[in-house]
Enzyme design. Sequence first.
Site, PDB file in Angstrom:
ATOM      1  N   MET A  22      -0.166  21.008 -27.544  1.00 41.66           N
ATOM      2  CA  MET A  22      -0.841  22.019 -26.722  1.00 41.66           C
ATOM      3  C   MET A  22       0.015  22.353 -25.504  1.00 41.66           C
ATOM      4  SD  MET A  22      -4.873  21.446 -27.149  1.00 41.66           S
ATOM      5  CE  MET A  22      -5.070  20.134 -25.984  1.00 41.66           C
ATOM      6  N   HIS A  51       5.873  16.587 -22.213  1.00 38.44           N
ATOM      7  CA  HIS A  51       6.428  15.440 -21.472  1.00 38.44           C
ATOM      8  C   HIS A  51       7.190  14.579 -22.476  1.00 38.44           C
ATOM      9  CE1 HIS A  51       3.088  13.399 -23.365  1.00 38.44           C
ATOM     10  NE2 HIS A  51       2.232  14.222 -22.771  1.00 38.44           N
ATOM     11  N   SER A  86      -0.422  15.370 -20.726  1.00 42.28           N
ATOM     12  CA  SER A  86      -0.341  16.637 -20.005  1.00 42.28           C
ATOM     13  C   SER A  86      -1.344  16.640 -18.852  1.00 42.28           C
ATOM     14  CB  SER A  86      -0.648  17.802 -20.943  1.00 42.28           C
ATOM     15  OG  SER A  86       0.184  17.718 -22.077  1.00 42.28           O
ATOM     16  N   ARG A  87      -2.467  15.943 -19.043  1.00 41.84           N
ATOM     17  CA  ARG A  87      -3.517  15.930 -18.009  1.00 41.84           C
ATOM     18  C   ARG A  87      -3.101  15.142 -16.771  1.00 41.84           C
ATOM     19  NH1 ARG A  87      -6.965  16.354 -22.565  1.00 41.84           N
ATOM     20  NH2 ARG A  87      -8.444  18.063 -22.286  1.00 41.84           N
ATOM     21  N   GLN A 140      -7.732  10.663 -33.300  1.00 41.70           N
ATOM     22  CA  GLN A 140      -7.224  11.920 -33.865  1.00 41.70           C
ATOM     23  C   GLN A 140      -6.299  11.633 -35.047  1.00 41.70           C
ATOM     24  OE1 GLN A 140      -5.846  15.454 -31.533  1.00 41.70           O
ATOM     25  NE2 GLN A 140      -3.843  14.541 -31.816  1.00 41.70           N
ATOM     26  N   ALA A 191       2.595  21.876 -22.085  1.00 43.17           N
ATOM     27  CA  ALA A 191       2.751  21.017 -20.900  1.00 43.17           C
ATOM     28  C   ALA A 191       3.458  19.737 -21.341  1.00 43.17           C
ATOM     29  CB  ALA A 191       1.415  20.736 -20.222  1.00 43.17           C
ATOM     30  N   HIS A 216       5.671  13.824 -25.989  1.00 40.98           N
ATOM     31  CA  HIS A 216       5.889  14.869 -27.005  1.00 40.98           C
ATOM     32  C   HIS A 216       7.338  14.842 -27.502  1.00 40.98           C
ATOM     33  CE1 HIS A 216       2.631  16.882 -24.470  1.00 40.98           C
ATOM     34  NE2 HIS A 216       2.078  16.891 -25.667  1.00 40.98           N
TER      35      HIS A 216
HETATM   36  P1  AMP Z   1      -1.222  17.242 -27.102  1.00 45.29           P
HETATM   37  O1  AMP Z   1      -0.254  18.260 -26.623  1.00 45.29           O
HETATM   38  O2  AMP Z   1      -1.844  16.430 -26.018  1.00 45.29           O
HETATM   39  O3  AMP Z   1      -2.210  17.799 -28.098  1.00 45.29           O
HETATM   40  O4  AMP Z   1      -0.364  16.191 -27.929  1.00 45.29           O
HETATM   41  C1  AMP Z   1       0.449  16.574 -28.996  1.00 45.29           C
HETATM   42  C2  AMP Z   1       0.899  15.338 -29.737  1.00 45.29           C
HETATM   43  O5  AMP Z   1       1.641  14.499 -28.866  1.00 45.29           O
HETATM   44  C3  AMP Z   1      -0.292  14.495 -30.250  1.00 45.29           C
HETATM   45  O6  AMP Z   1       0.030  13.984 -31.532  1.00 45.29           O
HETATM   46  C4  AMP Z   1      -0.365  13.404 -29.221  1.00 45.29           C
HETATM   47  O7  AMP Z   1      -0.941  12.213 -29.720  1.00 45.29           O
HETATM   48  C5  AMP Z   1       1.098  13.194 -28.894  1.00 45.29           C
HETATM   49  N1  AMP Z   1       1.233  12.541 -27.592  1.00 45.29           N
HETATM   50  C6  AMP Z   1       0.646  12.915 -26.427  1.00 45.29           C
HETATM   51  N2  AMP Z   1       0.954  12.038 -25.453  1.00 45.29           N
HETATM   52  C7  AMP Z   1       1.761  11.097 -26.017  1.00 45.29           C
HETATM   53  C8  AMP Z   1       2.406   9.926 -25.525  1.00 45.29           C
HETATM   54  N3  AMP Z   1       2.267   9.531 -24.264  1.00 45.29           N
HETATM   55  N4  AMP Z   1       3.148   9.202 -26.384  1.00 45.29           N
HETATM   56  C9  AMP Z   1       3.270   9.592 -27.691  1.00 45.29           C
HETATM   57  N5  AMP Z   1       2.685  10.684 -28.204  1.00 45.29           N
HETATM   58  C10 AMP Z   1       1.938  11.423 -27.388  1.00 45.29           C
END
Ligand code: AMP
Length: 279
Positions: free
Chosen positions: A30, A34, A186-187, A153, A32, A37
């Site tokens: 989604m 880091h 991202s939060r 998830q 943002a 990702h």
């Molecule tokens: P999001 O953008 O939050 O929907 O996350 C996209 C993908 O990145 C999802 O599969 C998350 O589980 C993964 N993700 C988010 N934060 C982390 C993290 N700190 N370490 C590893 N994977 C992450």
Amino acid sequence: MDVIKHILSIGDKVIHFKNLGKSIGFVPTMGALHNGHISLIKRAKFENDIVIASIFVNPIQFNNKEDLQKYPRTLSEDVCLLQESGCDLVFTPTENEMYPSPDNRTFNFDSLDTLLEGKFRPGHFNGVAIIVSKLFEILKPDKAYFGEKDFQQLLIIKTMVKKMNLSVEIIPCTTIREADGLAMSSRNLLLASEDRVNAGMIYQTLIKAKELSKTQTIAEVKGFTIKKINSIPNFSVEYFEIINSLNLREITNWEDTEDKIGCIAAYAGKIRLIDNLKF
Ligand code: AMP
């Protein structure tokens, strides 16, 4: 690296790569972005010929309007990070592109979607399943990468793939953390500065809880964890459960299963953070 908004154009690219016999690794996000990702992108790059990332803030997985509005959006920085990390294609569709008409499908996850996060975010996982299944259909990946930070998830996506007989392989990826242990998210950008300073305590408390599991009952460890995090100014635990990681059911004795995981959701001010640790 190409940045593509339209389903038809990215579909053409996918067909082109498939015709050349290239394997496709996919990382849905989604935005943002880091290092969490980026770790998924790098793993996908290592294991596939072509890496596609998507950036789409999926409105139907938000059960709270304010959360959707506040969700950080940093597209130009995201594109730079993706380029540097070796991503080949970025799919950045608009809402209208993904949902030309409402998608009212309901998935059956046999209660996996109503436990833990599902109790507090009704409809969230159905929204996740709808978008991920659409993206799989458009991008036809061989492998797709999901973070263990969003443990529930990951299990739900694996279940969806099995139930729909999809040919994509789901690859779980380790949670990447800040130096103080806070799971990257991202939060985290939205945290007030003093809450950010304290937020590392969530993971540090999970580690302590795991240590205590050698000598204390599950009820005692849960009590300790909830009390400790609730004692941080501005923090409040929404849930902390120790569950069987295969079915998300709470366990009552340490001996109930080998596959134990502690999952937590806590508010730091108005920002909701989640984390987990295998016990
Ligand atoms: P999001 O953008 O939050 O929907 O996350 C996209 C993908 O990145 C999802 O599969 C998350 O589980 C993964 N993700 C988010 N934060 C982390 C993290 N700190 N370490 C590893 N994977 C992450």
